[in-house]
Design an enzyme around this catalytic site. Structure first.
Site, PDB file in Angstrom:
ATOM      1  N   CYS A  83       0.815  -1.221   0.000  1.00  0.00           N
ATOM      2  CA  CYS A  83       0.000   0.000   0.000  1.00  0.00           C
ATOM      3  C   CYS A  83       0.846   1.268   0.000  1.00  0.00           C
ATOM      4  CB  CYS A  83      -0.942   0.002   1.197  1.00  0.00           C
ATOM      5  SG  CYS A  83      -1.751  -1.574   1.433  1.00  0.00           S
ATOM      6  N   HIS A 332      -8.977   3.832  -1.603  1.00  0.00           N
ATOM      7  CA  HIS A 332      -7.610   3.315  -1.504  1.00  0.00           C
ATOM      8  C   HIS A 332      -7.280   2.387  -2.675  1.00  0.00           C
ATOM      9  CE1 HIS A 332      -3.909   1.839   0.058  1.00  0.00           C
ATOM     10  NE2 HIS A 332      -4.365   0.781   0.689  1.00  0.00           N
TER      11      HIS A 332
END
Lengths: 385, 109
Positions: A83, A332
């Site tokens: 991420c 995200h």
């Protein structure tokens, strides 16, 4: 080391998109290059992130994007750091420019996941954990952060209401962001009624699976001064690691690498946490924002939940955190997130953030975490004349 | 897979891990020795999974726990018999009870 500046940024609308990550990243890159007042031919090297490219059966995305931008002759590389992929890519581009290898670099990250089922996406995300020792025991990505939440609640008395307050704030900020994925007000009732994904995390404690892309153009300070009247300088670009597997850590109530990267970043920038006007932090889950604001040093360890519920991190609060809506509200798309944080902070520092503008913001901090903290990036940006 | 639960121990400083390593994270010494754990420990933290991965699709809800083993290292385990947050607390005593595939199954003791 040479000074390095942000000269252009862009992001796509986050959410569900019809185009591929390759197409979205290309279009967003073009917008960032235009935002910088440049053309693709000015880019010396490109750094791309598309961690879940395999979900679209595509690797080696760099040359495809470069070719579509008409610069197929320029070097590109794909950076994977879960991420935190695109903040790691920004750190690489920063290093290239600081070292004098390049004058202008492009960074872009993007993801397309919406064609996967929830269970398929959950499985892909679990691959960012220690698959052999964690996922093999039945834990998911939300489950790992849930374990950190239980440890935090057990030690510091952090409550479900404190977790909820992070989600409610970030949803309300996302309402002010036209590019956000979740543009829906969240109430405490709706939070409490939402299903529990991994105790104690409800659905509304978790960021959504999003498609989207973001891009950043970096330039040497010398080039930036030719392009812009007002510059946004990267005062620090620091990364650190944490023992990869949760069970190998001394403490599960914070992310050590984030604290180390923050400390190094403040030392490099010659400032402290109190001087930061606005921050974008990695709130993949509500507990992650609480840990982030403690690890950075905005609040003492164990005080993050209280600060959140008392509004200290809201726009207009002591230190506005995630005015964009964060991962929670803005969305995200894994590899887009680090670059998207830069997009928000660049707009904030230039006073272009519209209804979510933090008044007079001059110093900004970006905190981006890979997986459960195995990779941590902290950047400090400052607007200068 | 061999029955039992194992860890790696540094012969110099005693640091242990139940994951994969070839050097000690505490003193840097290479050459860790493989030791069998008795299987008893306490819950350091846990979660209850309602949305599992594909491999555990038929098993939810169940607990995943990070466990402090009595020998001084932490491991993690699957607790299929714990199905709600009311059935488990930080500090609970647990023991290793076998495997399913790569998963280490733990039960409350």
């Amino acid at each position: 080391m040479r000074g390095v500046c942000v000269v252009g940024t862009a992001m796509s609308r986050f959410g569900k998109m019809s185009e591929s990550a390759r197409e979205s990243m290309t279009m967003t890159s073009m917008k960032a290059i235009e935002d910088a007042g440049l053309s693709p031919g000015d880019i010396g090297a490109a750094f791309y992130s598309n961690a879940f490219g395999v979900a679209e059966r595509q690797l080696h995305i760099g040359p495809l994007i470069n070719s579509a931008l008409g610069i197929g002759d320029r070097p590109s590389i794909a950076i994977e750091s879960a991420c935190s992929s695109s903040s790691a890519a920004i750190n690489e581009a920063y290093a290239h420019i600081a070292a004098g290898l390049e004058d202008i670099c492009l960074v872009a990250g993007g993801e397309k996941l919406s064609h996967l089922s929830t269970m398929e996406a959950t499985t892909y995300f679990a691959m960012g954990s220690d698959y052999t020792y964690e996922a093999s025991n039945g834990v998911t990505f939300p489950g790992l952060y849930a374990s950190m939440a239980v440890a935090h609640m057990n030690r510091y008395g952090t409550t479900q209401e404190m977790l909820a307050s992070v989600a409610i704030k970030n949803h309300s900020n996302a309402l002010l962001n036209p590019l956000a994925h979740l543009r829906k007000k969240l109430t405490m009732e709706a939070y409490k009624e939402s299903p529990v994904v991994a105790y104690p995390l409800h659905l509304y404690d978790c960021c959504p699976f999003s498609d989207g892309s973001a891009a950043v153009v970096l330039a040497s300070e010398e080039k930036a001064r030719e392009l812009k009247d007002e510059i946004v300088r990267i005062e620090a670009s620091e990364r650190a690691g944490t023992a990869a597997t949760l069970q190998d850590r001394r403490d599960m109530t914070g992310i050590e690498g984030a604290a180390v990267a923050s400390k190094r970043a403040f030392a490099r920038a010659g400032m402290d946490a109190a001087e930061v006007d606005v921050a974008e932090v990695h709130d993949c889950f509500t507990i992650a924002e609480i840990m982030a604001i403690e690890d950075i040093g905005f609040f003492r360890k164990g005080e993050g939940g209280r600060a959140s519920v008392e509004g200290e991190t809201a726009i207009g609060g002591r230190i506005p955190v995630n005015p964009s809506g964060g991962l929670k509200g803005k969305g995200h798309p894994v590899s887009a997130t680090g670059a998207a944080q830069f997009h928000e902070l660049y707009e904030q520092l230039l006073g272009k953030a519209g209804r979510r503008q933090v008044d007079g913001a001059e110093v900004a901090l970006a905190h981006n975490i890979g997986a459960t903290g195995g990779s941590c990036t902290v950047h400090i940006l400052r607007r200068r004349r | 897979m061999e029955e039992g639960i194992f860890a790696l121990r540094c012969g110099k400083c005693g640091w242990m891990t139940a994951t994969y390593a070839v050097a000690c994270a505490s003193c840097g010494t290479g050459g860790l020795e493989r030791v069998r754990l008795k299987g008893d420990g306490r819950v350091l933290s846990f979660t209850i999974l309602n949305v599992p991965t594909e491999e555990f699709a038929q098993d939810a809800p169940y607990a995943y726990a990070v466990i402090d083993m009595n020998e001084g290292c932490s491991t993690s385990g699957w607790m299929p018999s714990v199905r709600s947050a009311g059935d488990i607390e930080v500090g609970d005593s647990v023991r290793f009870s076998g495997r399913r595939g790569r998963a280490s199954i733990f039960v409350k003791s």
